[in-house]
Design an enzyme around this catalytic site. Structure first.
Site, PDB file in Angstrom:
ATOM      1  N   ASN A  98       0.711  -0.926  -0.186  1.00 24.67           N
ATOM      2  CA  ASN A  98       0.204  -0.375   0.079  1.00 24.67           C
ATOM      3  C   ASN A  98       1.085   0.933  -0.221  1.00 24.67           C
ATOM      4  OD1 ASN A  98      -2.189   2.170   0.532  1.00 24.67           O
ATOM      5  ND2 ASN A  98      -1.947   1.396   2.333  1.00 24.67           N
ATOM      6  N   TRP A  99       1.046   1.535  -1.420  1.00 21.21           N
ATOM      7  CA  TRP A  99       2.272   2.553  -1.234  1.00 21.21           C
ATOM      8  C   TRP A  99       1.963   4.313  -0.445  1.00 21.21           C
ATOM      9  CZ3 TRP A  99       4.075   2.760  -7.070  1.00 21.21           C
ATOM     10  CH2 TRP A  99       4.636   1.426  -7.578  1.00 21.21           C
ATOM     11  N   LYS A 100       0.135   4.364  -0.575  1.00 20.01           N
ATOM     12  CA  LYS A 100      -0.571   5.326   0.460  1.00 20.01           C
ATOM     13  C   LYS A 100      -0.126   6.803  -0.602  1.00 20.01           C
ATOM     14  CE  LYS A 100       0.012   3.285   4.811  1.00 20.01           C
ATOM     15  NZ  LYS A 100      -0.620   2.897   6.166  1.00 20.01           N
ATOM     16  N   HIS A 113      -9.916   1.150   5.315  1.00 14.78           N
ATOM     17  CA  HIS A 113      -8.162   0.939   5.418  1.00 14.78           C
ATOM     18  C   HIS A 113      -8.850   2.061   6.722  1.00 14.78           C
ATOM     19  CE1 HIS A 113      -3.563   2.360   6.655  1.00 14.78           C
ATOM     20  NE2 HIS A 113      -4.024   1.688   5.970  1.00 14.78           N
ATOM     21  N   GLU A 122      -7.332   4.477   8.285  1.00 14.29           N
ATOM     22  CA  GLU A 122      -6.535   6.113   7.576  1.00 14.29           C
ATOM     23  C   GLU A 122      -8.076   7.018   7.131  1.00 14.29           C
ATOM     24  OE1 GLU A 122      -3.123   5.301   5.315  1.00 14.29           O
ATOM     25  OE2 GLU A 122      -2.134   4.699   7.441  1.00 14.29           O
ATOM     26  N   GLU A 151      -5.261  -4.627  11.005  1.00 10.72           N
ATOM     27  CA  GLU A 151      -4.126  -3.323  10.601  1.00 10.72           C
ATOM     28  C   GLU A 151      -4.393  -3.077  12.275  1.00 10.72           C
ATOM     29  OE1 GLU A 151      -2.718  -2.701   7.018  1.00 10.72           O
ATOM     30  OE2 GLU A 151      -3.966  -1.102   6.849  1.00 10.72           O
ATOM     31  N   GLY A 209       2.496   2.960  10.647  1.00 12.77           N
ATOM     32  CA  GLY A 209       3.489   3.207  10.614  1.00 12.77           C
ATOM     33  C   GLY A 209       4.185   3.598  12.136  1.00 12.77           C
ATOM     34  N   SER A 245       3.546  -1.805  10.531  1.00 11.98           N
ATOM     35  CA  SER A 245       5.427  -1.622  10.424  1.00 11.98           C
ATOM     36  C   SER A 245       5.808  -3.419  10.224  1.00 11.98           C
ATOM     37  CB  SER A 245       4.918  -1.189  11.966  1.00 11.98           C
ATOM     38  OG  SER A 245       4.733  -0.354  12.573  1.00 11.98           O
TER      39      SER A 245
HETATM   40  P1  13P Z   1       3.024   0.641   7.651  1.00  9.67           P
HETATM   41  O1  13P Z   1       3.464  -0.980   7.433  1.00  9.67           O
HETATM   42  O2  13P Z   1       3.784   1.494   6.992  1.00  9.67           O
HETATM   43  O3  13P Z   1       2.725   0.296   9.448  1.00  9.67           O
HETATM   44  O4  13P Z   1       1.606   0.791   7.078  1.00  9.67           O
HETATM   45  C1  13P Z   1       0.540  -0.323   6.849  1.00  9.67           C
HETATM   46  C2  13P Z   1      -0.352   0.094   6.455  1.00  9.67           C
HETATM   47  O5  13P Z   1      -1.526   0.613   6.640  1.00  9.67           O
HETATM   48  C3  13P Z   1      -1.004  -0.878   5.420  1.00  9.67           C
HETATM   49  O6  13P Z   1      -1.957  -0.508   4.595  1.00  9.67           O
END
Ligand code: 13P
Length: 251
Positions: free
Chosen positions: A6-8, A92, A94, A164, A170, A210
């Site tokens: 997931n490159w966000k 997600h 976020e 998650e 993160g 993470s």
């Molecule tokens: P991180 O791997 O940066 O913690 O993010 C996880 C995530 O939200 C994947 O969708």
């Protein structure tokens, strides 16, 4: 096993194409494990051209639940199909946290994605406050049951779950393998209740939060962890490749 990056909201078109090339170079001929990358929407088309002919699949990070119409700024399931998406990340944390998504809107999106033969990667997970209050199972149960309400699944590959924990995203603070396994087993039980032993047992439940080359093997060794949804580490092709290799070794 499935490992999805997931490159966000990272990369522009040029750097997304480069990262996709590096990912294909690192894992493009991997067998036995499914691999996907989920770039920002503006680069889906360009990244699809790079992935074409490799075993790496394309996913989007979000979509709207209507087919089309006056929804300025939104992207539909049909649009995602038209640029070659196989997966779409939905719900997600976020998006739930910053963009007001609820179990009800996420459920509409899951249904619409299935209508267009996209495979939703449905994200669930509790916050730190909820875990500290001992509410993590109840929170995740609600997210799973409401997210999948009215969604028929006949083939286990039709929908992917991703656990998650919000406190692990993160933050560098990953769930321990035992914490991940406990929640994955709980989710497995919910899926078996909803879809029966055969389908529920075979559905993929990814862990996200993470995941790094150094902790992937221990997480993937857990019986109910069927791969990972990788944020930060997916922006580095060597790290992402090492995580995919850990999945290959565990499968
Ligand atoms: P991180 O791997 O940066 O913690 O993010 C996880 C995530 O939200 C994947 O969708």
């Amino acid at each position: 096993m499935l490992v999805a990056g997931n490159w966000k909201m990272n990369t522009d078109r040029t750097s997304a194409v480069q990262l996709a090339r590096d990912v294909v170079g690192a894992v493009g001929d991997v067998t036995g494990v499914q691999v996907a990358v989920c770039p920002p929407a503006v680069s889906l088309d360009a990244v699809f051209e790079v992935l074409h002919g490799s075993s790496v699949r394309l996913g989007a990070q979000n979509m709207h639940y209507e087919d089309h119409g006056a929804f300025t700024g939104e992207i539909s399931a049909g649009m995602l199909r038209s640029v070659g998406c196989h997966y779409v990340i939905l719900g997600h944390s976020e998006r739930r946290q910053y963009f007001g998504e609820t179990d009800v809107s996420v459920n509409k999106k899951v249904k619409k994605a299935r209508e267009y033969k996209l495979v939703p990667i449905l994200c669930v997970g509790e916050t730190l406050a909820q875990r500290d209050a001992g509410e993590e199972n109840a929170v995740v149960q609600t997210q799973v049951e409401k997210g999948l309400a009215g969604v028929e699944i006949r083939d286990p590959g039709e929908v992917v779950l991703a656990y998650e924990p919000v406190w692990a995203i993160g933050t560098g603070r990953t769930a321990t393998p035992a914490q991940a396994q406990a929640m994955h087993a709980f989710i497995r039980g919910l899926l078996i209740n909803m879809y029966g032993e055969k389908v529920g047992f075979a559905m993929q439940i990814l862990y996200g939060g993470s995941v790094k080359p150094g902790n992937a093997a221990d997480l993937f060794a857990q019986p109910d962890v069927d791969g990972g949804l990788i944020g930060g580490a997916s922006l580095n092709a060597a790290d992402f490749g090492a995580i995919v290799e850990a999945a290959v070794a565990a499968s």
